[in-house]
Design an enzyme around this catalytic site. Structure first.
Site, PDB file in Angstrom:
ATOM      1  N   TYR A  66      -2.288  -6.938  16.740  1.00  4.72           N
ATOM      2  CA  TYR A  66      -2.496  -6.022  15.609  1.00  4.72           C
ATOM      3  C   TYR A  66      -3.751  -5.168  15.821  1.00  4.72           C
ATOM      4  O   TYR A  66      -3.741  -3.955  15.591  1.00  4.72           O
ATOM      5  CB  TYR A  66      -2.616  -6.866  14.342  1.00  4.72           C
TER       6      TYR A  66
ATOM      7  N   ASP B  34       0.384 -12.783  13.378  1.00  5.54           N
ATOM      8  CA  ASP B  34      -0.911 -13.345  13.752  1.00  5.54           C
ATOM      9  C   ASP B  34      -0.758 -14.639  14.536  1.00  5.54           C
ATOM     10  O   ASP B  34       0.037 -15.517  14.175  1.00  5.54           O
ATOM     11  CB  ASP B  34      -1.750 -13.632  12.487  1.00  5.54           C
TER      12      ASP B  34
ATOM     13  N   GLY C  37      -6.986 -14.079  15.919  1.00  6.65           N
ATOM     14  CA  GLY C  37      -5.541 -14.221  15.651  1.00  6.65           C
ATOM     15  C   GLY C  37      -4.798 -12.900  15.609  1.00  6.65           C
ATOM     16  O   GLY C  37      -3.623 -12.856  15.276  1.00  6.65           O
ATOM     17  N   GLN C  38      -5.489 -11.793  15.929  1.00  4.63           N
ATOM     18  CA  GLN C  38      -4.838 -10.478  15.794  1.00  4.63           C
ATOM     19  C   GLN C  38      -5.031  -9.590  17.033  1.00  4.63           C
ATOM     20  O   GLN C  38      -5.232  -8.387  16.898  1.00  4.63           O
ATOM     21  CB  GLN C  38      -5.391  -9.750  14.563  1.00  4.63           C
TER      22      GLN C  38
ATOM     23  N   ASN D 125       2.528   4.569   7.248  1.00  2.00           N
ATOM     24  CA  ASN D 125       1.950   3.370   6.643  1.00  2.00           C
ATOM     25  C   ASN D 125       2.619   2.084   7.114  1.00  2.00           C
ATOM     26  O   ASN D 125       1.998   1.029   7.108  1.00  2.00           O
ATOM     27  CB  ASN D 125       2.071   3.492   5.116  1.00  2.00           C
TER      28      ASN D 125
ATOM     29  N   ILE E 125       0.839  -1.203   0.000  1.00  2.00           N
ATOM     30  CA  ILE E 125       0.000   0.000   0.000  1.00  2.00           C
ATOM     31  C   ILE E 125       0.877   1.258   0.000  1.00  2.00           C
ATOM     32  O   ILE E 125       0.624   2.204  -0.740  1.00  2.00           O
ATOM     33  CB  ILE E 125      -0.948  -0.007   1.227  1.00  2.00           C
TER      34      ILE E 125
ATOM     35  N   ILE F  46      -6.766  -5.613   1.603  1.00  2.00           N
ATOM     36  CA  ILE F  46      -6.251  -5.116   0.336  1.00  2.00           C
ATOM     37  C   ILE F  46      -5.247  -6.146  -0.181  1.00  2.00           C
ATOM     38  O   ILE F  46      -4.469  -6.697   0.610  1.00  2.00           O
ATOM     39  CB  ILE F  46      -5.540  -3.743   0.545  1.00  2.00           C
TER      40      ILE F  46
ATOM     41  N   ILE G  86       3.392  -4.282  10.497  1.00  4.89           N
ATOM     42  CA  ILE G  86       3.641  -5.719  10.376  1.00  4.89           C
ATOM     43  C   ILE G  86       2.500  -6.494  11.039  1.00  4.89           C
ATOM     44  O   ILE G  86       1.757  -5.933  11.850  1.00  4.89           O
ATOM     45  CB  ILE G  86       4.965  -6.154  11.057  1.00  4.89           C
TER      46      ILE G  86
END
Ligand code: CAA
Length: 240
Positions: A148, A89, A144-145, A83, A14, A181, A86
């Site tokens: 994140y 997961d 799993g995140q 942006n 991205i 994406i 990482i």
């Protein structure tokens, strides 16, 4: 005078798409990367965008990198696109502390590092555009995140607070929350999990890099001066 734009994680995925679009739109662009020097050199050969290696999770490293960018491009940063990010997961009951810390450092502390280092000159100039990459999974969570999702939710809170602090100084601070994406990051998702994810997207497909880059172009435009503190969801119609 051309405005100076810096994109972290800006040589592929991205970020690479954003850097290319910013250059086409007439900005003086610099792209940061971390480890993939070969990929970054290839990107530079294709685009003529200067590339700079540093670790966004490390404050001193960011300070050195930003100094190099400003020296090469001849001014302070007008537009910052945070942006770089990482994933590591893993279900929480199996997650190692390192996977938590690395994801928080790279995806959230990086935003502090970078913004802290550019905000002073932006306040002096009374102009700035900051776009922070969050994620659909920072808004809704994802199996799993936990690392994140926590970091990307943090990005949204940070964005709102800095937008308030900066509103009187001509600086806008916004977040984008992309859905899935097509990039190396989403290519790594297990096939069975990917199928479940696509089934939940009203548009029935993953998004394209340019569908995010075009939104960045809008948010960094001088005319987008009344848009600040928002999180723009770009996710193929998923209801959050
Ligand atoms: N939707 C519904 N259920 C899901 C699911 C999903 N997306 N992902 C996993 N599950 C279910 C599994 O079917 C499983 O259910 P049961 O226990 O009933 O069998 C349960 O959750 C546990 O999952 P796994 O068996 O897959 O556990 P694992 O330890 O083998 O794998 C994992 C863990 C690799 C993290 C895997 O769950 C996974 O890949 N999750 C999705 C992670 C993801 O979406 N990453 C996005 C990367 S791209 C990105 O992050 C960019 C962005 O901003 C969007």
């Amino acid at each position: 005078m051309k405005k100076i734009a810096l994109v972290t994680g800006g040589t592929r995925g991205i970020g690479g798409g954003i850097a290319r679009r910013l250059k086409e739109a007439g900005y003086l662009v610099a792209a940061n990367y971390h480890k993939d020097a070969t990929g970054a050199e290839k990107f530079h050969a294709e685009t003529a965008i200067p590339v700079f290696p540093w670790d966004v999770s490390n404050y001193e490293s960011c300070a050195r990198g930003i100094k190099d960018v400003c020296e090469m491009l001849g001014g302070s940063i007008d537009i910052l696109v945070n942006n770089a990010g990482i994933t590591k997961d893993c279900m929480l009951h199996k997650m190692e502390p390192e996977s938590w810390q690395q994801v928080l450092d790279t995806n959230l502390t990086s935003i502090f590092n970078m913004c802290r280092l550019v905000i002073g000159p932006m306040r002096e100039k009374k102009f700035g555009r900051i776009v922070n990459m969050s994620s659909i999974n920072g808004v809704k969570g994802q199996i799993g995140q936990s690392n994140y999702s926590a970091a990307k939710a943090g990005v949204i809170g940070f964005t709102k607070a800095l937008a308030l602090e900066s509103a009187s100084k001509g600086i806008t601070v916004n977040a984008i929350a992309p859905g899935y994406i097509s990039t190396d990051m989403t290519d790594a998702i297990r096939e069975d999990v990917r199928e479940k994810i696509v089934a939940g997207i009203p548009l029935g497909r993953f998004g394209k890099i340019d569908e995010i880059a075009q939104a960045v172009l809008y948010l960094v435009n001088e005319e987008a001066s009344y848009v600040t503190g928002i999180t723009l969801n770009i996710n193929g119609g998923q209801y959050l």
